[in-house]
Design a protein around this motif. Sequence first.
Motif, PDB file in Angstrom:
ATOM      1  N   LYS A  20     -14.607   2.784  -0.097  1.00  0.00           N
ATOM      2  CA  LYS A  20     -13.526   1.995  -0.694  1.00  0.00           C
ATOM      3  C   LYS A  20     -13.918   1.460  -2.069  1.00  0.00           C
ATOM      4  CE  LYS A  20      -9.978  -0.419  -1.590  1.00  0.00           C
ATOM      5  NZ  LYS A  20      -8.807   0.283  -2.156  1.00  0.00           N
ATOM      6  N   VAL A  44       0.865  -1.171   0.000  1.00  0.00           N
ATOM      7  CA  VAL A  44       0.000   0.000   0.000  1.00  0.00           C
ATOM      8  C   VAL A  44       0.905   1.225   0.000  1.00  0.00           C
ATOM      9  CG1 VAL A  44      -1.689   1.327   1.333  1.00  0.00           C
ATOM     10  CG2 VAL A  44      -1.877  -1.163   1.203  1.00  0.00           C
ATOM     11  N   LYS A  90     -11.404  -7.308   7.196  1.00  0.00           N
ATOM     12  CA  LYS A  90     -10.577  -7.228   5.986  1.00  0.00           C
ATOM     13  C   LYS A  90     -11.306  -7.881   4.819  1.00  0.00           C
ATOM     14  CE  LYS A  90      -6.104  -8.844   4.141  1.00  0.00           C
ATOM     15  NZ  LYS A  90      -6.586  -9.748   3.076  1.00  0.00           N
ATOM     16  N   ASP A 141      -8.104  -0.991   2.718  1.00  0.00           N
ATOM     17  CA  ASP A 141      -6.679  -1.176   2.445  1.00  0.00           C
ATOM     18  C   ASP A 141      -5.873  -1.499   3.692  1.00  0.00           C
ATOM     19  OD1 ASP A 141      -6.371  -0.444  -0.501  1.00  0.00           O
ATOM     20  OD2 ASP A 141      -7.496   1.265   0.253  1.00  0.00           O
ATOM     21  N   ALA A 148      -4.399   9.739   1.457  1.00  0.00           N
ATOM     22  CA  ALA A 148      -5.060   8.611   2.113  1.00  0.00           C
ATOM     23  C   ALA A 148      -6.135   9.161   3.042  1.00  0.00           C
ATOM     24  CB  ALA A 148      -4.067   7.757   2.898  1.00  0.00           C
ATOM     25  N   PRO A 154      -5.667   5.175  -0.731  1.00  0.00           N
ATOM     26  CA  PRO A 154      -5.931   4.137   0.279  1.00  0.00           C
ATOM     27  C   PRO A 154      -7.006   4.581   1.265  1.00  0.00           C
ATOM     28  CG  PRO A 154      -3.565   4.463   0.009  1.00  0.00           C
ATOM     29  CD  PRO A 154      -4.244   5.570  -0.750  1.00  0.00           C
ATOM     30  N   ASP A 207       1.255  -5.022   2.529  1.00  0.00           N
ATOM     31  CA  ASP A 207      -0.140  -5.324   2.247  1.00  0.00           C
ATOM     32  C   ASP A 207      -0.942  -5.276   3.542  1.00  0.00           C
ATOM     33  OD1 ASP A 207       0.291  -5.685  -0.435  1.00  0.00           O
ATOM     34  OD2 ASP A 207       0.582  -7.851  -0.281  1.00  0.00           O
ATOM     35  N   PHE A 208      -2.102  -4.677   3.482  1.00  0.00           N
ATOM     36  CA  PHE A 208      -3.011  -4.545   4.622  1.00  0.00           C
ATOM     37  C   PHE A 208      -2.275  -4.063   5.876  1.00  0.00           C
ATOM     38  CE2 PHE A 208      -6.240  -5.890   7.754  1.00  0.00           C
ATOM     39  CZ  PHE A 208      -7.333  -5.296   7.163  1.00  0.00           C
TER      40      PHE A 208
END
Length: 345
Positions: free
Chosen positions: A192, A2, A217, A223, A167, A200, A11-12
């Motif tokens: 989203k 991200v 999630k 994100d 973001a 993000p 990621d995440f």
Amino acid sequence: MVKIDNIVLPDFPLLLAPMEDVSDPPFRVVCRENGADLMYTEFISSDGLVKDTDKCRRKLAIFEEERPVGVQIFGGDEGKLSMAAKIVDMTQPDLLDINFGCPIKGIVSRGAGSGVLKDIDLMVRLTTACVKATQLPVTVKTRLGWDEDTKNIEEVAERLQDTGIKALAIHGRTRTQMYKGEANWELIAKVKNNPRIHIPIFGNGDIDSPQKALEYKNRYGVDGIMIGRAAIGYPWIFREIKHYLQTGEILAAPTLEERIGVCKRQLEKSVQWKGELAGVYSMRKHYFNYLKGLPDFKEFRSRLVTPADPLEIMTVLDEIGEAYAGFEFSQAPIKLINYHENCAL
């Protein structure tokens, strides 16, 4: 991965929410060391920064080992917020975050925090002023809306993105809800999933376990997630979530040795940051949360919060380790308190 402008996160990513009187540099360091990917300072008044008050200037402090970290500011005046952004720029954090989410009366009555949710045009002007004033990536933290009749986060997200923010973190409650009821992540998911949104989107509210983090999630597709209350006295929540996302397994509760280690580490950084006396004093509120669950702890607790000498406290912590050797903590559910802070929870 991200990306927030030039900041690359895994990621995440897991974000530590900005919490007044909690997320200071020593606490951010131990959260970073236990898996948090992005930290935020306690929120800082733009008025205070412009006036150069000691309290606000102190909140700009950053330890290198906690990066990446964002400085969060709040205010309702374009000129002062713009000047504050320029001041933050000079301290060289990794990003600048604007607080449009704090529901506390003292902030709202000043036309700041979630008080700005009553005037979306003003929110856009304030954000634009910050974006133009700094070379840093600008992000925003906000709520769904002012009340049940003004849940306008979908419009807000598009308009803020158009100002140039990189973001957006959304707490799933309105201002009038404060911290009551269940956070509504459905509207966060709508933001989203909006095809026009390309920055993000981070969700915030009620994440208190690895299982819930995975569920949200998968269900809402954000994100990453921002965690506040669940991290108070329990920075291990970040590593537990990461481990569960990767393996599907629940980690054992942190051992007594680990808990004492974090107490020592945070005390050490607190003294380094504030000086001996102030550093010792600022740590006193943390010991009980870290060591909660130890039986017959009253005497030790008193001995931890009495001395002014950090070496004496270190000795008491060692004695606790010896007195409770072999004690195993249960993996009890984290209780989310109604923490009246800077509203990022």
